[in-house]
Design a protein around this motif. Structure first.
Motif, mmCIF file in Angstrom:
data_model
loop_
_atom_site.group_PDB
_atom_site.id
_atom_site.type_symbol
_atom_site.label_atom_id
_atom_site.label_comp_id
_atom_site.label_asym_id
_atom_site.label_seq_id
_atom_site.Cartn_x
_atom_site.Cartn_y
_atom_site.Cartn_z
ATOM 1 N N THR A 253 0.823 -1.207 0.000
ATOM 2 C CA THR A 253 0.000 0.000 0.000
ATOM 3 C C THR A 253 0.856 1.256 0.000
ATOM 4 O O THR A 253 0.597 2.210 -0.747
ATOM 5 C CB THR A 253 -0.931 0.005 1.220
ATOM 6 N N LEU A 254 1.890 1.284 0.822
ATOM 7 C CA LEU A 254 2.764 2.454 0.871
ATOM 8 C C LEU A 254 3.549 2.640 -0.418
ATOM 9 O O LEU A 254 3.992 3.750 -0.724
ATOM 10 C CB LEU A 254 3.732 2.331 2.052
ATOM 11 N N GLN A 255 3.706 1.576 -1.189
ATOM 12 C CA GLN A 255 4.481 1.648 -2.426
ATOM 13 C C GLN A 255 3.603 1.662 -3.667
ATOM 14 O O GLN A 255 4.067 1.325 -4.756
ATOM 15 C CB GLN A 255 5.456 0.465 -2.493
ATOM 16 N N VAL A 256 2.339 2.053 -3.536
ATOM 17 C CA VAL A 256 1.444 2.061 -4.688
ATOM 18 C C VAL A 256 1.963 3.064 -5.722
ATOM 19 O O VAL A 256 2.274 4.213 -5.420
ATOM 20 C CB VAL A 256 0.001 2.398 -4.250
ATOM 21 N N PHE A 257 2.061 2.608 -6.961
ATOM 22 C CA PHE A 257 2.601 3.448 -8.033
ATOM 23 C C PHE A 257 1.996 3.088 -9.390
ATOM 24 O O PHE A 257 1.597 3.978 -10.147
ATOM 25 C CB PHE A 257 4.127 3.300 -8.076
ATOM 26 N N ASN A 258 1.922 1.806 -9.717
ATOM 27 C CA ASN A 258 1.503 1.394 -11.058
ATOM 28 C C ASN A 258 0.085 1.834 -11.386
ATOM 29 O O ASN A 258 -0.177 2.369 -12.478
ATOM 30 C CB ASN A 258 1.619 -0.124 -11.200
ATOM 31 N N GLU A 259 -0.846 1.588 -10.462
ATOM 32 C CA GLU A 259 -2.253 1.842 -10.761
ATOM 33 C C GLU A 259 -2.545 3.322 -11.006
ATOM 34 O O GLU A 259 -3.106 3.674 -12.051
ATOM 35 C CB GLU A 259 -3.141 1.281 -9.637
ATOM 36 N N PRO A 260 -2.184 4.232 -10.071
ATOM 37 C CA PRO A 260 -2.487 5.646 -10.355
ATOM 38 C C PRO A 260 -1.694 6.209 -11.525
ATOM 39 O O PRO A 260 -2.208 7.064 -12.270
ATOM 40 C CB PRO A 260 -2.118 6.353 -9.039
ATOM 41 N N THR A 261 -0.473 5.743 -11.738
ATOM 42 C CA THR A 261 0.318 6.243 -12.868
ATOM 43 C C THR A 261 -0.297 5.807 -14.190
ATOM 44 O O THR A 261 -0.329 6.580 -15.159
ATOM 45 C CB THR A 261 1.762 5.729 -12.770
ATOM 46 N N THR A 262 -0.804 4.579 -14.246
ATOM 47 C CA THR A 262 -1.411 4.088 -15.489
ATOM 48 C C THR A 262 -2.735 4.780 -15.780
ATOM 49 O O THR A 262 -3.062 5.063 -16.940
ATOM 50 C CB THR A 262 -1.627 2.567 -15.387
ATOM 51 N N ALA A 301 10.782 4.719 3.100
ATOM 52 C CA ALA A 301 11.349 3.469 3.603
ATOM 53 C C ALA A 301 11.322 3.436 5.126
ATOM 54 O O ALA A 301 10.994 2.408 5.735
ATOM 55 C CB ALA A 301 12.778 3.299 3.090
ATOM 56 N N LEU A 302 11.628 4.566 5.761
ATOM 57 C CA LEU A 302 11.597 4.620 7.226
ATOM 58 C C LEU A 302 10.175 4.457 7.749
ATOM 59 O O LEU A 302 9.946 3.772 8.757
ATOM 60 C CB LEU A 302 12.194 5.936 7.714
ATOM 61 N N ALA A 303 9.209 5.083 7.087
ATOM 62 C CA ALA A 303 7.812 4.931 7.505
ATOM 63 C C ALA A 303 7.349 3.487 7.370
ATOM 64 O O ALA A 303 6.659 2.954 8.250
ATOM 65 C CB ALA A 303 6.922 5.852 6.675
ATOM 66 N N THR A 304 7.738 2.839 6.269
ATOM 67 C CA THR A 304 7.394 1.424 6.087
ATOM 68 C C THR A 304 8.018 0.565 7.173
ATOM 69 O O THR A 304 7.374 -0.333 7.731
ATOM 70 C CB THR A 304 7.875 0.953 4.710
ATOM 71 N N LEU A 305 9.280 0.846 7.506
ATOM 72 C CA LEU A 305 9.971 0.083 8.543
ATOM 73 C C LEU A 305 9.325 0.280 9.901
ATOM 74 O O LEU A 305 9.095 -0.690 10.635
ATOM 75 C CB LEU A 305 11.441 0.502 8.589
ATOM 76 N N VAL A 306 8.991 1.520 10.236
ATOM 77 C CA VAL A 306 8.396 1.801 11.545
ATOM 78 C C VAL A 306 7.020 1.148 11.675
ATOM 79 O O VAL A 306 6.704 0.508 12.690
ATOM 80 C CB VAL A 306 8.304 3.319 11.764
ATOM 81 N N LEU A 307 6.176 1.294 10.646
ATOM 82 C CA LEU A 307 4.839 0.702 10.705
ATOM 83 C C LEU A 307 4.908 -0.820 10.764
ATOM 84 O O LEU A 307 4.189 -1.460 11.558
ATOM 85 C CB LEU A 307 4.024 1.143 9.493
#
Length: 325
Positions: A253-262, A301-307
């Protein structure tokens, strides 16, 4: 006749062959695992550790422009300290993208894991028919690349070309704009749920199949109904798999990129900074500012690690309390 104690081994052309000593053989056996790990370690260092280190190094740098920025030496890279991080944390676009992804995740994660658990429980039932075909049908969307899935669903979302909107028009029913406003979150979430449910279902279903049959037989002898078995036996016993799938879902979820870019060319509601990774991509390649993009990527990356670490720690603490209690 030569005694066994005085026999010697001979190699090629009669040359005596020296057997390795036990100490040498032991050292070779201890070193063997490191030789097997060496190729993977080299690849990990070259294509994972070094790029991450280089990105972190770039996040503390910036370009200093002298005068008009013309001529040799007018633009040079200097140490910036925490300036790039301060700019990223005070950037309204970056903060807004984080809020949008938070709302997106609140829809995707519960829906995807809920459907995955439901499908896994249904496939694990003794009364299910065509189980192999059903597993394949549910898992198949996961094998489709994200860009292809987004293009397919984008075709179905556009009223001028979608067969669903054609049917709604013939029936005289309203045609909602799924690529504008609040429905946009549902449209993007639908793509993620459609593609990710199958993978999570397989993980949970595998854990269900690992539960001994004796557990179910004992529950049936005690008069437990199928619903009670599912709620009080199956779900608690696959809790580690649920934690694992939740962990993976947070990262995705934090790395969502393909769907909105497409889908961006199809609507004006998606800008270049709709998600944090889209903001990073735009800063790096649109504004040619790799230093700010590196700082933003490091913060993601830090936010992903902390969560992830916080959730795993809370889950482990709860498991220990249940074991001791």
């Amino acid at each position: 006749m030569t005694s066994p104690a005085r026999r010697r081994s001979y190699g090629v052309k009669g040359a005596p062959y020296a057997h390795p000593s036990p100490t040498t053989a032991l050292k070779g056996a201890l070193r063997a695992p490191y030789f097997f790990l060496l190729p993977a370690t080299i690849l990990f260092t070259l294509f994972f550790a070094l790029p991450i280190g280089y990105a972190v190094w770039l996040s503390f740098r910036k370009v200093h422009v002298s005068g008009l920025g013309l001529g040799s030496g007018a633009r040079k890279e200097v140490w910036a300290g925490l300036e790039n991080y301060t700019d990223a944390l005070t950037d309204s676009e970056f903060f807004g993208s984080a809020l949008r992804v938070l709302g997106y995740g609140c829809i995707v994660v519960p829906m995807m894991l809920g459907l995955a658990l439901l499908f896994a429980l249904m496939l694990d039932s003794d009364k299910v028919r065509f189980a192999p075909f059903s597993r394949l049908a549910i898992f198949l969307p996961y094998s489709i690349p994200g860009v292809v899935a987004a293009l397919m669903w984008g075709f179905l979302y556009v009223p001028d070309v979608s067969p669903f909107f054609y049917v709604l028009d013939k029936l005289g029913l309203p045609q909602p704009d799924l690529l504008d406003g609040g429905p946009l979150y549902l449209a993007l979430s639908n793509i993620a749920v459609w593609g990710g449910t199958g993978f999570n279902m397989i993980v949970i279903y595998t854990s269900l199949r690992a539960i001994p049959a004796e557990v179910y037989e004992a529950a049936k002898l005690d008069g437990a109904t199928p619903l009670q078995i599912a709620l009080k036996i199956k779900i608690p016993m696959v809790a580690p798999s649920l934690v694992l799938t939740f962990f993976f879902s947070i990262i995705a979820t934090l790395q969502v990129f393909n769907e909105p870019t497409t889908l961006k060319p199809l609507t004006n509601s998606i800008n270049t900074s709709w998600s944090p990774l889209m903001k990073v991509y735009h800063d790096a390649f649109g504004r040619n500012d790799a230093y700010s993009a590196a700082a933003e990527a490091t913060l993601i990356a830090l936010a992903t690690l902390v969560l992830s670490f916080g959730f795993l720690r809370a889950a482990n603490r709860r498991n220990r309390q249940e074991e001791t209690g």
